[in-house]
Design a protein around this motif. Sequence first.
Motif, mmCIF file in Angstrom:
data_model
loop_
_atom_site.group_PDB
_atom_site.id
_atom_site.type_symbol
_atom_site.label_atom_id
_atom_site.label_comp_id
_atom_site.label_asym_id
_atom_site.label_seq_id
_atom_site.Cartn_x
_atom_site.Cartn_y
_atom_site.Cartn_z
ATOM 1 N N ALA A 1 0.820 -1.217 0.000
ATOM 2 C CA ALA A 1 0.000 0.000 0.000
ATOM 3 C C ALA A 1 0.850 1.262 0.000
ATOM 4 C CB ALA A 1 -0.935 -0.004 1.203
ATOM 5 N N SER A 2 2.158 1.135 0.272
ATOM 6 C CA SER A 2 3.016 2.315 0.215
ATOM 7 C C SER A 2 3.113 2.871 -1.199
ATOM 8 C CB SER A 2 4.419 1.981 0.730
ATOM 9 O OG SER A 2 5.065 1.042 -0.117
ATOM 10 N N HIS A 15 -6.560 5.054 -4.205
ATOM 11 C CA HIS A 15 -6.412 5.880 -3.010
ATOM 12 C C HIS A 15 -5.738 7.207 -3.359
ATOM 13 C CE1 HIS A 15 -7.010 5.599 1.329
ATOM 14 N NE2 HIS A 15 -5.923 6.327 1.470
ATOM 15 N N GLY A 16 -4.675 7.141 -4.166
ATOM 16 C CA GLY A 16 -4.002 8.365 -4.588
ATOM 17 C C GLY A 16 -4.907 9.260 -5.414
ATOM 18 N N LEU A 32 1.870 11.293 5.114
ATOM 19 C CA LEU A 32 1.368 10.598 6.301
ATOM 20 C C LEU A 32 0.738 9.263 5.935
ATOM 21 C CD1 LEU A 32 -0.213 13.594 8.252
ATOM 22 C CD2 LEU A 32 1.922 12.410 8.759
ATOM 23 N N ASN A 33 0.044 9.252 4.802
ATOM 24 C CA ASN A 33 -0.576 8.012 4.348
ATOM 25 C C ASN A 33 0.485 6.954 4.040
ATOM 26 O OD1 ASN A 33 -3.013 6.559 3.542
ATOM 27 N ND2 ASN A 33 -2.166 6.663 1.473
ATOM 28 N N ALA A 34 1.657 7.403 3.593
ATOM 29 C CA ALA A 34 2.744 6.466 3.309
ATOM 30 C C ALA A 34 3.495 6.070 4.579
ATOM 31 C CB ALA A 34 3.709 7.089 2.299
ATOM 32 N N GLY A 92 -7.396 12.108 7.756
ATOM 33 C CA GLY A 92 -6.827 12.375 6.441
ATOM 34 C C GLY A 92 -7.486 13.545 5.745
ATOM 35 N N THR A 93 -8.809 13.629 5.855
ATOM 36 C CA THR A 93 -9.523 14.743 5.240
ATOM 37 C C THR A 93 -9.172 16.058 5.922
ATOM 38 O OG1 THR A 93 -11.342 13.215 4.796
ATOM 39 C CG2 THR A 93 -11.800 15.548 4.532
#
Length: 363
Positions: free
Chosen positions: A147-148, A215-216, A313-315, A298-299
Amino acid sequence: MQPLLEGGEIMDEVSPMPSVSLWDRISNSKTLAWESYKRKPISHWILLVLSSAAMLVAFPASSLLSRVYYANGGTSKWIISWVAVAGWPLTALILLPTYFVFKTFPTPLDLKLTLAYIVLGFLSAADNLMYAYAYAYLPASTAALLASSSLVFSTLFGYFLVKNKLNAAMINAVVIITAAMTIIALDSDSDRYGNITDRQYIMGFVWDILGSALHGLIFALSELVFVKLVGRRSFHVVLEQQVMVSLFAFAFTTIGVVVSKDFQGMKSEAKTFKGGVASYYLVLIWGAITFQLGVLGGTAVLFLASTVLAGILNAIRVPITSIAAVILLHDPMSGFKILSLIVTFWGFGSYIYGNSSTPKDSS
């Protein structure tokens, strides 16, 4: 003797640019960080820290709970997808008081904005289903590492859709993280569960990459909604978008659960769950709560900062999930997977450095 130009004029010697030391870079970064801090009220930074923490804690917890569900007898992909958006009323409960606190009114819904929320809701539902397949067939640590690649797609979609700038370090990060994904693919035999076939493992791999790509795209489209359709960014507007997107995603996923008749199978699935009926429902309830808190965080980061920070941050949550899965779920950690984790960290560092050195527009 100084060189001459045409006509006999003397050309001034060009002195070489002084090299910038690492200490100077650190000092400049501290100065910029302090200036950025002073430009925003303390409430902004408190909210940004809380939102970032929600992403880095709630998302890994949700991922681990998904793997716990499958490891203890759960089989439905639609149920896990439904759980991911079933917590949308939590955001609605946070949204309603903001209208009174900030003395504002709900954002009017026109046709374009409604269609945008429907599209984002559908994409979110599809994204959750892809990740459900990934966690059904892959160890949590492997699924999280794959997922990264969302950072790769967040970078590309941010460049083409949001017009975020790229530099050599960012492109280098994209290549490095892609290489890390290749390393995992070469080590597919070391962490495959005994009850998972080769085809299922490959499908889990593919669905994870596709989910990361989606997701991206969702991150980039979310920022476009703020810029192109809403025209403003405020806390209640961010919450409104999250409520509407989650609501539509919940509707689409509920249709899928009903059509697949997975609601009827929950009772029998709970009876055969290794931890018992109570554990079965606790896993699903906490899965709903943690995922919604992660998406809400995240939002909020999108509102308070940018797509870039949200992507970073998501990564970063990826290695957190991988390490937690090894410690808590006893996921296998082979040499190839450790190498992939190290390379992924390298890619994250390159991306963060590239983002910090990219000149920002005054706007």
